[in-house]
Design a protein around this motif. Sequence first.
Motif, PDB file in Angstrom:
ATOM      1  N   ASP A   1      56.884  62.891 -20.308  1.00  0.00           N
ATOM      2  CA  ASP A   1      57.997  63.845 -20.327  1.00  0.00           C
ATOM      3  C   ASP A   1      57.497  65.283 -20.358  1.00  0.00           C
ATOM      4  O   ASP A   1      58.024  66.156 -19.665  1.00  0.00           O
ATOM      5  N   GLN A   2      56.455  65.535 -21.159  1.00  0.00           N
ATOM      6  CA  GLN A   2      55.909  66.883 -21.245  1.00  0.00           C
ATOM      7  C   GLN A   2      55.262  67.295 -19.928  1.00  0.00           C
ATOM      8  O   GLN A   2      55.421  68.444 -19.474  1.00  0.00           O
ATOM      9  N   ARG A   3      54.570  66.381 -19.295  1.00  0.00           N
ATOM     10  CA  ARG A   3      53.958  66.706 -18.002  1.00  0.00           C
ATOM     11  C   ARG A   3      55.029  66.958 -16.945  1.00  0.00           C
ATOM     12  O   ARG A   3      54.873  67.832 -16.090  1.00  0.00           O
ATOM     13  N   ASP A   4      56.116  66.211 -17.007  1.00  0.00           N
ATOM     14  CA  ASP A   4      57.216  66.437 -16.063  1.00  0.00           C
ATOM     15  C   ASP A   4      57.808  67.833 -16.240  1.00  0.00           C
ATOM     16  O   ASP A   4      58.129  68.511 -15.259  1.00  0.00           O
ATOM     17  N   VAL A   5      57.965  68.260 -17.490  1.00  0.00           N
ATOM     18  CA  VAL A   5      58.503  69.596 -17.752  1.00  0.00           C
ATOM     19  C   VAL A   5      57.572  70.666 -17.192  1.00  0.00           C
ATOM     20  O   VAL A   5      58.001  71.622 -16.540  1.00  0.00           O
ATOM     21  N   ILE A   6      56.275  70.505 -17.441  1.00  0.00           N
ATOM     22  CA  ILE A   6      55.291  71.489 -16.974  1.00  0.00           C
ATOM     23  C   ILE A   6      55.290  71.571 -15.450  1.00  0.00           C
ATOM     24  O   ILE A   6      55.339  72.662 -14.865  1.00  0.00           O
ATOM     25  N   ILE A   7      55.252  70.419 -14.789  1.00  0.00           N
ATOM     26  CA  ILE A   7      55.187  70.415 -13.326  1.00  0.00           C
ATOM     27  C   ILE A   7      56.466  70.968 -12.723  1.00  0.00           C
ATOM     28  O   ILE A   7      56.438  71.680 -11.706  1.00  0.00           O
ATOM     29  N   ASN A   8      57.606  70.694 -13.335  1.00  0.00           N
ATOM     30  CA  ASN A   8      58.857  71.223 -12.799  1.00  0.00           C
ATOM     31  C   ASN A   8      58.997  72.715 -13.059  1.00  0.00           C
ATOM     32  O   ASN A   8      59.610  73.432 -12.266  1.00  0.00           O
ATOM     33  N   ALA A   9      58.429  73.208 -14.171  1.00  0.00           N
ATOM     34  CA  ALA A   9      58.408  74.658 -14.400  1.00  0.00           C
ATOM     35  C   ALA A   9      57.571  75.344 -13.329  1.00  0.00           C
ATOM     36  O   ALA A   9      57.937  76.414 -12.825  1.00  0.00           O
ATOM     37  N   LEU A  10      56.455  74.729 -12.950  1.00  0.00           N
ATOM     38  CA  LEU A  10      55.614  75.284 -11.885  1.00  0.00           C
ATOM     39  C   LEU A  10      56.222  75.046 -10.512  1.00  0.00           C
ATOM     40  O   LEU A  10      56.090  75.877  -9.607  1.00  0.00           O
ATOM     41  N   GLY A  11      56.898  73.895 -10.364  1.00  0.00           N
ATOM     42  CA  GLY A  11      57.504  73.562  -9.079  1.00  0.00           C
ATOM     43  C   GLY A  11      58.556  74.559  -8.637  1.00  0.00           C
ATOM     44  O   GLY A  11      58.820  74.699  -7.440  1.00  0.00           O
TER      45      GLY A  11
ATOM     46  N   SER B   1      59.198  80.348 -20.068  1.00  0.00           N
ATOM     47  CA  SER B   1      60.117  79.559 -19.242  1.00  0.00           C
ATOM     48  C   SER B   1      60.385  78.142 -19.730  1.00  0.00           C
ATOM     49  O   SER B   1      61.283  77.475 -19.197  1.00  0.00           O
ATOM     50  N   ILE B   2      59.643  77.644 -20.729  1.00  0.00           N
ATOM     51  CA  ILE B   2      59.808  76.258 -21.181  1.00  0.00           C
ATOM     52  C   ILE B   2      60.400  76.220 -22.584  1.00  0.00           C
ATOM     53  O   ILE B   2      60.000  76.987 -23.468  1.00  0.00           O
ATOM     54  N   ASP B   3      61.332  75.304 -22.773  1.00  0.00           N
ATOM     55  CA  ASP B   3      61.962  75.109 -24.079  1.00  0.00           C
ATOM     56  C   ASP B   3      61.412  73.823 -24.700  1.00  0.00           C
ATOM     57  O   ASP B   3      62.040  72.766 -24.652  1.00  0.00           O
ATOM     58  N   ASP B   4      60.208  73.912 -25.245  1.00  0.00           N
ATOM     59  CA  ASP B   4      59.577  72.770 -25.923  1.00  0.00           C
ATOM     60  C   ASP B   4      58.548  73.318 -26.901  1.00  0.00           C
ATOM     61  O   ASP B   4      57.532  73.897 -26.489  1.00  0.00           O
ATOM     62  N   LYS B   5      58.788  73.154 -28.181  1.00  0.00           N
ATOM     63  CA  LYS B   5      57.950  73.768 -29.202  1.00  0.00           C
ATOM     64  C   LYS B   5      56.503  73.282 -29.146  1.00  0.00           C
ATOM     65  O   LYS B   5      55.572  74.058 -29.372  1.00  0.00           O
TER      66      LYS B   5
ATOM     67  N   ASP C   1      65.272  67.374 -21.444  1.00  0.00           N
ATOM     68  CA  ASP C   1      66.570  66.793 -21.086  1.00  0.00           C
ATOM     69  C   ASP C   1      67.008  67.216 -19.687  1.00  0.00           C
ATOM     70  O   ASP C   1      67.552  66.405 -18.929  1.00  0.00           O
ATOM     71  N   GLU C   2      66.766  68.485 -19.348  1.00  0.00           N
ATOM     72  CA  GLU C   2      67.154  68.955 -18.015  1.00  0.00           C
ATOM     73  C   GLU C   2      66.400  68.220 -16.924  1.00  0.00           C
ATOM     74  O   GLU C   2      66.978  67.837 -15.900  1.00  0.00           O
ATOM     75  N   VAL C   3      65.104  68.014 -17.125  1.00  0.00           N
ATOM     76  CA  VAL C   3      64.296  67.312 -16.121  1.00  0.00           C
ATOM     77  C   VAL C   3      64.741  65.861 -15.999  1.00  0.00           C
ATOM     78  O   VAL C   3      64.847  65.312 -14.893  1.00  0.00           O
ATOM     79  N   LYS C   4      65.019  65.213 -17.132  1.00  0.00           N
ATOM     80  CA  LYS C   4      65.444  63.813 -17.096  1.00  0.00           C
ATOM     81  C   LYS C   4      66.757  63.637 -16.349  1.00  0.00           C
ATOM     82  O   LYS C   4      66.976  62.605 -15.688  1.00  0.00           O
ATOM     83  N   ASN C   5      67.629  64.615 -16.448  1.00  0.00           N
ATOM     84  CA  ASN C   5      68.937  64.519 -15.819  1.00  0.00           C
ATOM     85  C   ASN C   5      68.957  65.017 -14.381  1.00  0.00           C
ATOM     86  O   ASN C   5      70.007  65.016 -13.734  1.00  0.00           O
ATOM     87  N   ASP C   6      67.807  65.440 -13.889  1.00  0.00           N
ATOM     88  CA  ASP C   6      67.710  65.925 -12.505  1.00  0.00           C
ATOM     89  C   ASP C   6      67.061  64.833 -11.651  1.00  0.00           C
ATOM     90  O   ASP C   6      65.864  64.578 -11.780  1.00  0.00           O
ATOM     91  N   PRO C   7      67.824  64.177 -10.771  1.00  0.00           N
ATOM     92  CA  PRO C   7      67.257  63.075  -9.969  1.00  0.00           C
ATOM     93  C   PRO C   7      66.273  63.544  -8.907  1.00  0.00           C
ATOM     94  O   PRO C   7      65.576  62.737  -8.309  1.00  0.00           O
ATOM     95  N   HIS C   8      66.197  64.860  -8.670  1.00  0.00           N
ATOM     96  CA  HIS C   8      65.319  65.369  -7.605  1.00  0.00           C
ATOM     97  C   HIS C   8      64.152  66.171  -8.170  1.00  0.00           C
ATOM     98  O   HIS C   8      63.599  67.038  -7.486  1.00  0.00           O
ATOM     99  N   HIS C   9      63.745  65.899  -9.397  1.00  0.00           N
ATOM    100  CA  HIS C   9      62.657  66.689  -9.985  1.00  0.00           C
ATOM    101  C   HIS C   9      61.317  66.267  -9.394  1.00  0.00           C
ATOM    102  O   HIS C   9      61.169  65.209  -8.812  1.00  0.00           O
ATOM    103  N   TYR C  10      60.329  67.179  -9.581  1.00  0.00           N
ATOM    104  CA  TYR C  10      59.000  66.946  -9.011  1.00  0.00           C
ATOM    105  C   TYR C  10      58.268  65.846  -9.780  1.00  0.00           C
ATOM    106  O   TYR C  10      58.368  65.753 -10.981  1.00  0.00           O
TER     107      TYR C  10
END
Length: 376
Positions: A46-56, A196-200, A367-376
């Motif tokens: 999940d954390q890697r997905d957030v990072i890659i989507n922030a960069l994506g 840009s990321i909301d994850d402590k 949560d935003e990445v999980k709910n996005d079916p088209h994330h990187y």
Amino acid sequence: MFDTLSYLQLQQYWWFLVSLLAALFVFMTFVQGGQTLLWSLGKTEDQRDVIINALGRKWELTFTTLVMFGGALFAAFPLFYATSFGGAYYVWMAILFCFIIQAVAYEYRKKPNNFFGERTYEVFLFINGSFGIILLGTALGTLFTGGNFIVNSMNLSHWTKASYGLEAALNFFNVAFGLMLFFLARLLAALYFINSIDDKTILHRARIVLKYETWIFLILFLYVTGALLTMQGYSYDPKTFVVSVESMKYWHNFMELSVVTGTFVLGTLLLLAGLFFGIFSHSDKGIWPAGTGVVLVVTSLFLILGYNHTAFYPSLADLQSSLTIQNSSGSYYTLTAMSYVSLLVPFVLGYIIIVWRVMNRKKISVDEVKNDPHHY
């Protein structure tokens, strides 16, 4: 408007544009830096997905800037483009490969029934962010140290070594320049994640990266700056165009170009301020002074490289083959016509700014990445 400028003024104008675009691209390499932090900041999927989507959200803007930089070089200084890209092609092909696999990775990492698996594409992203940036920095270092090429009277060039540019890696200054850009990209990425990321957890790890790697960057930055100020450069006579070696040429350029010197100093202070905010305060705005500082510093470095009768690409094989903004540019009419086209550059930059603001209106979360079916 541009018709009233002299040939030299047009050449100087275009060198400034190339310098600015190069600086913007260096700032945007925080995308590559973030890719190298993927596994150290993201311990879970999940954390890697957030990072890659922030960069994506930004990697295509990096490509836009890179294309503009390469296009400006090709159009305004075609002889440099032909000499460097056509001669040192092993290095440039390696860099191109690193950027191709980045695009492939963002496209296919989360595709259903992925044959190679996510890990393979994450490795591609790491290669792009590490080897790609170090090689690119090493190639940029040769603008100060020179390349092994010869240009004949018909402006046809050829490389004199079978390694075709790979020998640049044997020069300590070039490698240090590449490593400096590598760590700078990582620091900018850490500041970008904080913004840009909301994850402590990710933000805590990003501040740790800033705390320890800032010192590595500063050591490399001080070495590169000190080497530039003391190394020999190559100047040319504006009347005869004869190139000669000049001791401490870049120091002399700084002393004679006071505005450029002020820009370099201001940029350095802003970069340090951005890093200070990221390490010692709870502010998430450090990316902006740091990013502005990077743009000012890189622009000033390119200006001392090409202005004040300086050969911006010295030839180690034949001193008189060295390239300057006067002997490597397009014709007067070409530069004049393109200068009118360059008035569109602010609109492209405005597009980048608007897209950035829209994408970063809200910090990205798991949560935003999980709910996005088209994330990187």
